[in-house]
Design an enzyme around this catalytic site. Structure first.
Site, mmCIF file in Angstrom:
data_model
loop_
_atom_site.group_PDB
_atom_site.id
_atom_site.type_symbol
_atom_site.label_atom_id
_atom_site.label_comp_id
_atom_site.label_asym_id
_atom_site.label_seq_id
_atom_site.Cartn_x
_atom_site.Cartn_y
_atom_site.Cartn_z
ATOM 1 N N ASP A 128 8.608 5.383 -11.248
ATOM 2 C CA ASP A 128 8.088 6.082 -12.426
ATOM 3 C C ASP A 128 8.909 7.315 -12.771
ATOM 4 O O ASP A 128 9.083 7.654 -13.944
ATOM 5 C CB ASP A 128 6.631 6.492 -12.192
ATOM 6 N N SER A 142 0.791 -1.216 0.000
ATOM 7 C CA SER A 142 0.000 0.000 0.000
ATOM 8 C C SER A 142 0.830 1.277 0.000
ATOM 9 O O SER A 142 1.371 1.649 -1.019
ATOM 10 C CB SER A 142 -0.975 -0.042 1.176
ATOM 11 N N LYS A 176 -1.489 -4.184 -2.738
ATOM 12 C CA LYS A 176 -2.712 -3.632 -2.162
ATOM 13 C C LYS A 176 -2.867 -2.187 -2.632
ATOM 14 O O LYS A 176 -2.260 -1.280 -2.101
ATOM 15 C CB LYS A 176 -2.665 -3.707 -0.637
#
Length: 439
Positions: A316, A305, A330
């Protein structure tokens, strides 16, 4: 562990956005469309008649009397538990525990848990707690709690059974990687989670571990970065390892703040759901507390998470190299909607996405370099003679000192990378990056 965090937004009702397996970030948002059903939606009269009939039959024919309150609350629990593993009905005690745990202190074992095939699964043990000291590992299945099978037990019930008065005892029966069940006896303690730890691995190379995303974790990471620079003689680090292994998540804002310490612009994370209030976007500011230090981020199956938010953002933006194994996956967001009588709903309302638009739900983050966990064993090398050991050997033409076998220096004290294969590989990668960059 549940964590709450306020955002500066006006509201008439407090909602909590939960990002960890048992963790979350507390937000205040408008609730115009979030809580009110559509006025156009007709009531399912036939289903309501069936529900009323079942209620009457149970009251009339069940072997023992059951009061209306119990039946209705069980019905509500059933509605939520069958939606997804993270939606739940919070009775007063559970809701109070959610609010109480914002301090990062509670009585229990120090285990973050999830569900798998009807069993309670260890997502990660928290560092320096009874669970971690007893050798409980991420991925272990808890099949019994004090002899009571957990098959079919709700996660909330399991957590309630494992929490308790510090000093009290509990036994867990575990299954690891399909092996035979084994029992672990533990003593509950006051769990004070220190979420950020740091130290120098070698001159020029720092180590920063985040075990959970608590309310103040972003600030603590900033302090840790400053402390590492001070420990490096006030000079910029040559490299840093950010360890998010077995970090089950926590406060959303802390994940954003920690990511922002390493980024200077661009999107960090955004959430998207059916209702407008579930759509949030978080961007980096130009300040770079890390000074652009070469970065390796360690993740594994216990990184869930909020950890995946940080790892995904840094990946990214190509800010660091991710190393380890696939993360937990998650990627859903839970909102806590307080009800009357000190009760609340914990409802999945959105998914979160990395800057490039990746949803991590049920997939996880893949590391750039896959390195499995491994146990290190050291072989004592046979000490042979070296040139400098030979009588009458020539000296070094450049004036360098002799280095006979007897002068080989062992490490004064154990270092984290000596017994942690993944950490050792991360450090080696940082050294290699610096060599190729001419540092």
């Amino acid at each position: 562990m549940l964590h709450l965090r306020r955002f500066a937004r006006p509201s008439t009702l407090a909602l909590a956005i939960l990002l960890g397996m048992q963790g979350g970030a507390w937000a205040q948002q408008p609730t115009t469309d979030a809580t009110a059903p559509s006025a156009k939606a007709p009531l399912p009269l036939e289903e309501l008649r069936t529900f009323a009939e079942v209620l009457d039959r149970i009251k009339a024919a069940y072997v023992e009397p059951v009061d209306d309150k119990t039946l209705l609350e069980n019905a509500i629990k059933g509605m939520l538990s069958n939606l997804d593993p993270h939606s739940a009905y919070l009775e007063p005690e559970a809701f109070a525990e959610l609010q109480e745990s914002t301090s990062g202190e509670f009585g229990g074992l120090g285990i973050e848990v999830g569900m798998e095939d009807g069993f309670i699964k260890v997502v990660s043990p928290i560092d320096d707690t009874p669970a971690s000291k007893a050798g409980i590992e991420a991925g272990d299945l808890i099949v019994k709690i004090d002899g009571q099978p957990t098959k079919g037990m709700s996660m909330m019930d399991a957590v309630a059974k494992m929490r308790g008065k510090p000093g009290s005892s509990i036994s867990l029966t575990l299954v690891r990687e399909g092996g035979q069940p084994f029992e672990v006896k533990l003593t509950r303690a006051v769990i004070k989670v220190r979420s950020v730890k740091s130290q120098m691995l070698e001159p020029g190379y720092g180590y920063l571990r985040v075990t959970q995303f608590q309310v103040n974790s972003g600030e603590e990471v900033g302090k840790a970065l400053a402390r590492l620079k001070k420990d490096n003689g006030g000079k910029k680090l040559n490299g840093l390892v950010l360890d998010l292994r077995n970090n089950p998540g926590g406060v959303l804002q802390a994940a954003v703040e920690i990511s922002d310490h390493f980024l200077t612009d661009g999107l960090i994370v955004y959430t998207k759901g059916r209702i407008a209030n579930s759509e949030l976007r978080f961007n980096a500011d130009p300040t770079d507390a890390s000074e652009g230090v070469p970065l390796v981020v360690l993740i594994n199956g216990g990184s869930a998470s909020a950890s995946e938010i940080v790892a995904g953002a840094l990946q990214d933006h190509k800010r660091g190299v991710l190393m380890g194994t696939d993360s937990f996956g998650k990627g859903s967001v839970q909102t806590v909607l307080p009800l009357n009588n000190d009760r609340a709903l914990k409802l999945t309302t959105a998914l979160y996405y990395t800057p490039n638009g990746r949803s991590i739900q049920a997939q996880g983050i893949e590391p750039d370099i896959k390195v499995e966990r491994a146990k290190l064993t050291r072989e004592q090398a046979a000490e042979g003679l070296r040139e400098a050991d030979l009588a009458g050997h020539l000296g070094n033409g450049n004036g360098g000192p002799d280095r006979p076998t007897s002068t080989q220096i062992a490490s004064d004290s154990p270092r984290p990378q000596d017994d942690d294969y993944q950490l050792g590989q991360a450090l080696n990668l940082l050294k290699g990056l610096n060599l190729t960059r001419g540092q």
